[in-house]
Design a protein around this motif. Structure first.
Motif, PDB file in Angstrom:
ATOM      1  N   LYS A   1      -7.905  42.678  48.549  1.00  0.00           N
ATOM      2  CA  LYS A   1      -8.273  41.495  47.781  1.00  0.00           C
ATOM      3  C   LYS A   1      -8.532  40.331  48.722  1.00  0.00           C
ATOM      4  CE  LYS A   1      -4.947  40.113  45.197  1.00  0.00           C
ATOM      5  NZ  LYS A   1      -3.976  39.803  44.147  1.00  0.00           N
ATOM      6  N   ASP A   2      -9.675  39.679  48.601  1.00  0.00           N
ATOM      7  CA  ASP A   2     -10.041  38.478  49.366  1.00  0.00           C
ATOM      8  C   ASP A   2      -9.960  38.681  50.873  1.00  0.00           C
ATOM      9  OD1 ASP A   2     -10.633  36.982  47.135  1.00  0.00           O
ATOM     10  OD2 ASP A   2      -8.611  36.156  46.972  1.00  0.00           O
ATOM     11  N   GLY A   3     -10.347  39.849  51.348  1.00  0.00           N
ATOM     12  CA  GLY A   3     -10.365  40.109  52.782  1.00  0.00           C
ATOM     13  C   GLY A   3      -9.038  40.567  53.348  1.00  0.00           C
ATOM     14  N   PHE A   4      -8.002  40.633  52.533  1.00  0.00           N
ATOM     15  CA  PHE A   4      -6.688  41.072  52.985  1.00  0.00           C
ATOM     16  C   PHE A   4      -6.289  42.349  52.262  1.00  0.00           C
ATOM     17  CE2 PHE A   4      -6.547  36.722  54.319  1.00  0.00           C
ATOM     18  CZ  PHE A   4      -5.737  36.734  55.447  1.00  0.00           C
ATOM     19  N   MET A   5      -5.556  43.212  52.969  1.00  0.00           N
ATOM     20  CA  MET A   5      -4.972  44.398  52.359  1.00  0.00           C
ATOM     21  C   MET A   5      -3.511  44.095  52.094  1.00  0.00           C
ATOM     22  SD  MET A   5      -6.534  47.599  54.402  1.00  0.00           S
ATOM     23  CE  MET A   5      -8.293  47.810  54.566  1.00  0.00           C
ATOM     24  N   GLU A   6      -3.076  44.402  50.884  1.00  0.00           N
ATOM     25  CA  GLU A   6      -1.686  44.166  50.490  1.00  0.00           C
ATOM     26  C   GLU A   6      -1.025  45.514  50.277  1.00  0.00           C
ATOM     27  OE1 GLU A   6      -1.644  41.773  46.983  1.00  0.00           O
ATOM     28  OE2 GLU A   6      -2.839  40.183  47.894  1.00  0.00           O
ATOM     29  N   PHE A   7       0.145  45.691  50.896  1.00  0.00           N
ATOM     30  CA  PHE A   7       0.889  46.938  50.779  1.00  0.00           C
ATOM     31  C   PHE A   7       2.270  46.650  50.217  1.00  0.00           C
ATOM     32  CE2 PHE A   7      -2.180  47.680  54.112  1.00  0.00           C
ATOM     33  CZ  PHE A   7      -2.693  48.913  53.772  1.00  0.00           C
ATOM     34  N   GLN A   8       2.751  47.572  49.381  1.00  0.00           N
ATOM     35  CA  GLN A   8       4.067  47.412  48.780  1.00  0.00           C
ATOM     36  C   GLN A   8       5.127  47.844  49.778  1.00  0.00           C
ATOM     37  OE1 GLN A   8       3.808  49.844  45.340  1.00  0.00           O
ATOM     38  NE2 GLN A   8       2.590  48.374  44.171  1.00  0.00           N
ATOM     39  N   GLY A   9       6.017  46.946  50.109  1.00  0.00           N
ATOM     40  CA  GLY A   9       7.100  47.247  51.031  1.00  0.00           C
ATOM     41  C   GLY A   9       6.933  46.518  52.347  1.00  0.00           C
ATOM     42  N   GLU A  10       7.949  46.665  53.193  1.00  0.00           N
ATOM     43  CA  GLU A  10       7.936  46.036  54.516  1.00  0.00           C
ATOM     44  C   GLU A  10       7.498  47.094  55.525  1.00  0.00           C
ATOM     45  OE1 GLU A  10      10.911  43.352  57.225  1.00  0.00           O
ATOM     46  OE2 GLU A  10      11.382  43.767  55.148  1.00  0.00           O
ATOM     47  N   LEU A  11       6.205  47.098  55.863  1.00  0.00           N
ATOM     48  CA  LEU A  11       5.603  48.177  56.633  1.00  0.00           C
ATOM     49  C   LEU A  11       4.887  47.702  57.887  1.00  0.00           C
ATOM     50  CD1 LEU A  11       4.024  49.852  53.511  1.00  0.00           C
ATOM     51  CD2 LEU A  11       6.035  50.632  54.707  1.00  0.00           C
ATOM     52  N   LYS A  12       5.328  46.616  58.482  1.00  0.00           N
ATOM     53  CA  LYS A  12       4.590  46.014  59.589  1.00  0.00           C
ATOM     54  C   LYS A  12       4.433  46.966  60.771  1.00  0.00           C
ATOM     55  CE  LYS A  12       4.647  42.117  62.760  1.00  0.00           C
ATOM     56  NZ  LYS A  12       5.309  40.908  63.159  1.00  0.00           N
ATOM     57  N   GLU A  13       5.502  47.588  61.215  1.00  0.00           N
ATOM     58  CA  GLU A  13       5.443  48.444  62.407  1.00  0.00           C
ATOM     59  C   GLU A  13       4.623  49.703  62.160  1.00  0.00           C
ATOM     60  OE1 GLU A  13       6.369  47.334  65.291  1.00  0.00           O
ATOM     61  OE2 GLU A  13       7.033  45.515  64.286  1.00  0.00           O
ATOM     62  N   LYS A  14       4.786  50.310  61.006  1.00  0.00           N
ATOM     63  CA  LYS A  14       4.002  51.507  60.683  1.00  0.00           C
ATOM     64  C   LYS A  14       2.519  51.183  60.562  1.00  0.00           C
ATOM     65  CE  LYS A  14       7.712  53.816  58.175  1.00  0.00           C
ATOM     66  NZ  LYS A  14       8.139  54.341  56.874  1.00  0.00           N
ATOM     67  N   LEU A  15       2.212  50.055  59.916  1.00  0.00           N
ATOM     68  CA  LEU A  15       0.818  49.639  59.765  1.00  0.00           C
ATOM     69  C   LEU A  15       0.182  49.314  61.109  1.00  0.00           C
ATOM     70  CD1 LEU A  15       0.698  47.352  56.629  1.00  0.00           C
ATOM     71  CD2 LEU A  15      -0.712  49.318  57.080  1.00  0.00           C
ATOM     72  N   ARG A  16       0.937  48.674  61.978  1.00  0.00           N
ATOM     73  CA  ARG A  16       0.408  48.327  63.299  1.00  0.00           C
ATOM     74  C   ARG A  16      -0.021  49.582  64.052  1.00  0.00           C
ATOM     75  NH1 ARG A  16       0.504  44.533  67.178  1.00  0.00           N
ATOM     76  NH2 ARG A  16       1.804  43.048  66.131  1.00  0.00           N
ATOM     77  N   SER A  17       0.822  50.610  64.065  1.00  0.00           N
ATOM     78  CA  SER A  17       0.477  51.827  64.803  1.00  0.00           C
ATOM     79  C   SER A  17      -0.723  52.541  64.183  1.00  0.00           C
ATOM     80  CB  SER A  17       1.683  52.757  64.887  1.00  0.00           C
ATOM     81  OG  SER A  17       2.066  53.180  63.601  1.00  0.00           O
ATOM     82  N   LEU A  18      -0.793  52.570  62.857  1.00  0.00           N
ATOM     83  CA  LEU A  18      -1.927  53.226  62.196  1.00  0.00           C
ATOM     84  C   LEU A  18      -3.229  52.469  62.420  1.00  0.00           C
ATOM     85  CD1 LEU A  18      -0.340  54.322  58.811  1.00  0.00           C
ATOM     86  CD2 LEU A  18      -1.047  55.786  60.693  1.00  0.00           C
ATOM     87  N   LEU A  19      -3.186  51.144  62.366  1.00  0.00           N
ATOM     88  CA  LEU A  19      -4.399  50.354  62.570  1.00  0.00           C
ATOM     89  C   LEU A  19      -4.849  50.374  64.032  1.00  0.00           C
ATOM     90  CD1 LEU A  19      -3.694  47.367  60.183  1.00  0.00           C
ATOM     91  CD2 LEU A  19      -5.478  49.069  59.944  1.00  0.00           C
ATOM     92  N   LEU A  20      -3.907  50.495  64.955  1.00  0.00           N
ATOM     93  CA  LEU A  20      -4.286  50.624  66.362  1.00  0.00           C
ATOM     94  C   LEU A  20      -5.014  51.944  66.616  1.00  0.00           C
ATOM     95  CD1 LEU A  20      -1.219  49.108  68.236  1.00  0.00           C
ATOM     96  CD2 LEU A  20      -3.545  48.195  68.117  1.00  0.00           C
ATOM     97  N   THR A  21      -4.615  53.003  65.920  1.00  0.00           N
ATOM     98  CA  THR A  21      -5.330  54.279  66.070  1.00  0.00           C
ATOM     99  C   THR A  21      -6.736  54.198  65.484  1.00  0.00           C
ATOM    100  OG1 THR A  21      -4.418  55.144  64.007  1.00  0.00           O
ATOM    101  CG2 THR A  21      -3.220  55.656  66.044  1.00  0.00           C
ATOM    102  N   LEU A  22      -6.955  53.266  64.538  1.00  0.00           N
ATOM    103  CA  LEU A  22      -8.291  53.061  63.967  1.00  0.00           C
ATOM    104  C   LEU A  22      -9.095  52.020  64.740  1.00  0.00           C
ATOM    105  CD1 LEU A  22      -7.386  53.051  60.164  1.00  0.00           C
ATOM    106  CD2 LEU A  22      -8.454  54.887  61.453  1.00  0.00           C
ATOM    107  N   ASP A  23      -8.596  51.594  65.917  1.00  0.00           N
ATOM    108  CA  ASP A  23      -9.263  50.669  66.838  1.00  0.00           C
ATOM    109  C   ASP A  23      -9.305  49.217  66.361  1.00  0.00           C
ATOM    110  OD1 ASP A  23      -9.707  52.640  68.706  1.00  0.00           O
ATOM    111  OD2 ASP A  23     -11.656  53.175  67.869  1.00  0.00           O
ATOM    112  N   PHE A  24      -8.411  48.816  65.482  1.00  0.00           N
ATOM    113  CA  PHE A  24      -8.319  47.408  65.097  1.00  0.00           C
ATOM    114  C   PHE A  24      -7.428  46.689  66.104  1.00  0.00           C
ATOM    115  CE2 PHE A  24      -9.591  49.181  61.010  1.00  0.00           C
ATOM    116  CZ  PHE A  24     -10.540  48.258  60.605  1.00  0.00           C
TER     117      PHE A  24
END
Length: 114
Positions: free
Chosen positions: A85-108
């Motif tokens: 929504k509005d350029g941001f992805m919102e995820f349920q829960g506190e997932l900062k570290e898991k999201l960081r590793s997954l997005l780094l593998t996608l080259d973000f």
């Protein structure tokens, strides 16, 4: 005996036949050009909504189709719900570290300190 002047207060609004739609400005700017994942500088934000934690990641500047496919992949790997929504992805829960590793593998990429 006089108690003073009578106050004339006008509270309310004029109701007539013409209604107008309230325009709410967008929180973020939508750019016309899409960026490759290596040119993104994403940030994390944590919010509380109805007592639950929500992790926000953004601002993504990719097409709507790419964003929804990326979101679908991330939700499947994380096992949680989310929305784009509005350029941001919102995820349920506190997932900062898991999201960081997954997005780094996608080259973000991320801003310093996030």
């Amino acid at each position: 005996m006089s108690r003073g002047k009578k106050l004339d207060l006008f509270i309310g609004a004029d109701i007539d036949e013409s209604w107008s739609e309230v325009q709410v400005p967008r929180k973020t700017k939508v750019l016309s050009d899409d960026l490759v994942p290596q040119k993104h500088f994403l940030i994390f934000a944590k919010e509380k909504r109805r007592g639950k934690t929500v992790t926000l990641v953004g601002e993504f500047q990719i097409s709507e189709e790419d964003a929804t496919s990326t979101l679908k992949l991330l939700k499947k790997k994380l096992g949680c719900g989310g929305i784009y929504k509005d350029g941001f992805m919102e995820f349920q829960g506190e997932l900062k570290e898991k999201l960081r590793s997954l997005l780094l593998t996608l080259d973000f990429r991320f801003k310093n300190g996030h």
